[in-house]
Scaffold this active site. Structure first.
Site, short mmCIF file in Angstrom:
data_model
loop_
_atom_site.label_atom_id
_atom_site.label_comp_id
_atom_site.label_asym_id
_atom_site.label_seq_id
_atom_site.Cartn_x
_atom_site.Cartn_y
_atom_site.Cartn_z
N GLY A 84 3.91 5.30 5.07
CA GLY A 84 2.24 5.22 5.57
C GLY A 84 1.63 4.43 4.80
N ASP A 85 1.79 4.45 3.10
CA ASP A 85 1.34 3.55 2.76
C ASP A 85 1.92 1.68 3.66
OD1 ASP A 85 1.37 5.50 0.55
OD2 ASP A 85 3.45 4.29 -0.09
#
Length: 300
Positions: free
Chosen positions: A250-251
């Site tokens: 996600g990052d």
């Protein structure tokens, strides 16, 4: 310039054990150590894509030294505040028949040390991008994201928030440039189970009604949905591949999105680069490399 904030960074100690048995001595088959924390992950992947960033955060003790050294090796500029007590936490991630994690608490952060962070943030200029990512340590006020955004609201700073539940909902009144919940987190915010894209889009738009400008909803292997401030909805599948590590995907998507947006000024292109970058991390043992990202980008 892009600035990332990691309030509670960690050394991630990742170990592989063939057959973990509680109550007995287990021996590792493989060990790896990484600089962890959502903001650090974003800066790491930005560096892999050739984008400069500065990493803000708090470090302490010998593990804090390792975080600072690691940041330089990863290719971004560390500008951490050194705490006078404690040590940066170590998170143990065990990969065996099942995956288990033991996450450390992290050091206490005192009021004057938090004020030092505010002073760093006050130096940001119009046009800068600020990424606020991850949870808040229990020694900090729960509204710290709100206080940061309130301080900066009169400047033309693009703020990205990657957080969950109330931490995210409470900052929407300050109109963040981008928020990135996943589909499960989005449902939890409204107490519903989202079963299809139509429902995900419906509730994503509710976050816009509360103040978010662009809403990027990740859906793991099902891709992502972007609802833009211009009213457009873009749906993108994921490229095909074997998931090896979901940590940091996600990052990585945030880093890819920002890279695509900065280079093209186009939200559809930003989504495409975000999907490729998030997938590249998921399909790798470590975070995404530029070569892997571009390989997957060409598949989309």
């Amino acid at each position: 310039m892009i600035y990332t904030v990691t309030f509670n960074p960690a050394i991630d100690y990742v170990i592989k054990v063939d057959d973990l048995t509680l109550g007995k001595v287990n021996r590792t088959k493989r060990e790896d150590m990484y600089c962890g924390g959502k903001g650090i992950n974003v800066s790491n992947v930005l560096a892999n894509l050739g984008i400069d960033s500065v990493g803000f955060g708090f470090i302490a003790g010998f593990t804090g030294d390792a975080i600072e050294t690691g940041a330089k090796q990863l290719g971004f500029k560390p500008d951490f505040i050194r705490l006078r007590e404690g040590m940066t936490r170590i998170n143990v991630k065990i990969k065996s028949n099942e995956e288990s994690e033991i996450n450390g608490q992290g050091p206490d952060i005192h009021e004057d040390e938090l004020e030092m962070m505010y002073q760093k943030l006050d130096t940001l200029k119009d046009g800068d991008i600020l990424v606020l990512a991850g949870s808040i340590p229990n020694t900090l006020p729960e509204d710290v994201y709100e206080k940061i955004m309130e301080r900066l609201q009169d400047r033309k700073i693009q703020i990205v928030v990657d957080a969950t539940k109330d931490l995210l909902l409470n900052v929407l009144k300050y109109h963040p440039f981008l928020i990135k919940p996943n589909n499960h987190e989005l449902g939890e915010m409204f107490g519903v189970e989202l079963k299809n894209n139509e429902e995900i889009i419906e509730y994503g738009k509710k976050l816009q009604e509360k103040g978010a400008r662009n809403v990027l909803i990740s859906m793991a292997g099902d891709g992502a949905i972007l609802i833009t401030e211009e009213g457009d909805v873009h749906i993108s599948p994921c490229p095909k591949g074997e998931v090896k590590n979901s940590v940091g995907a996600g990052d990585s998507m945030v880093a890819g999105f920002l890279t695509g947006y900065l280079k093209a000024g186009d939200y559809k292109e930003a989504l495409k680069m975000g999907i490729a970058t998030g997938s590249a991390s998921a399909f790798s043992e470590d975070l995404a490399t530029k070569d892997k990202i571009m390989e997957l980008y060409e598949q989309l």
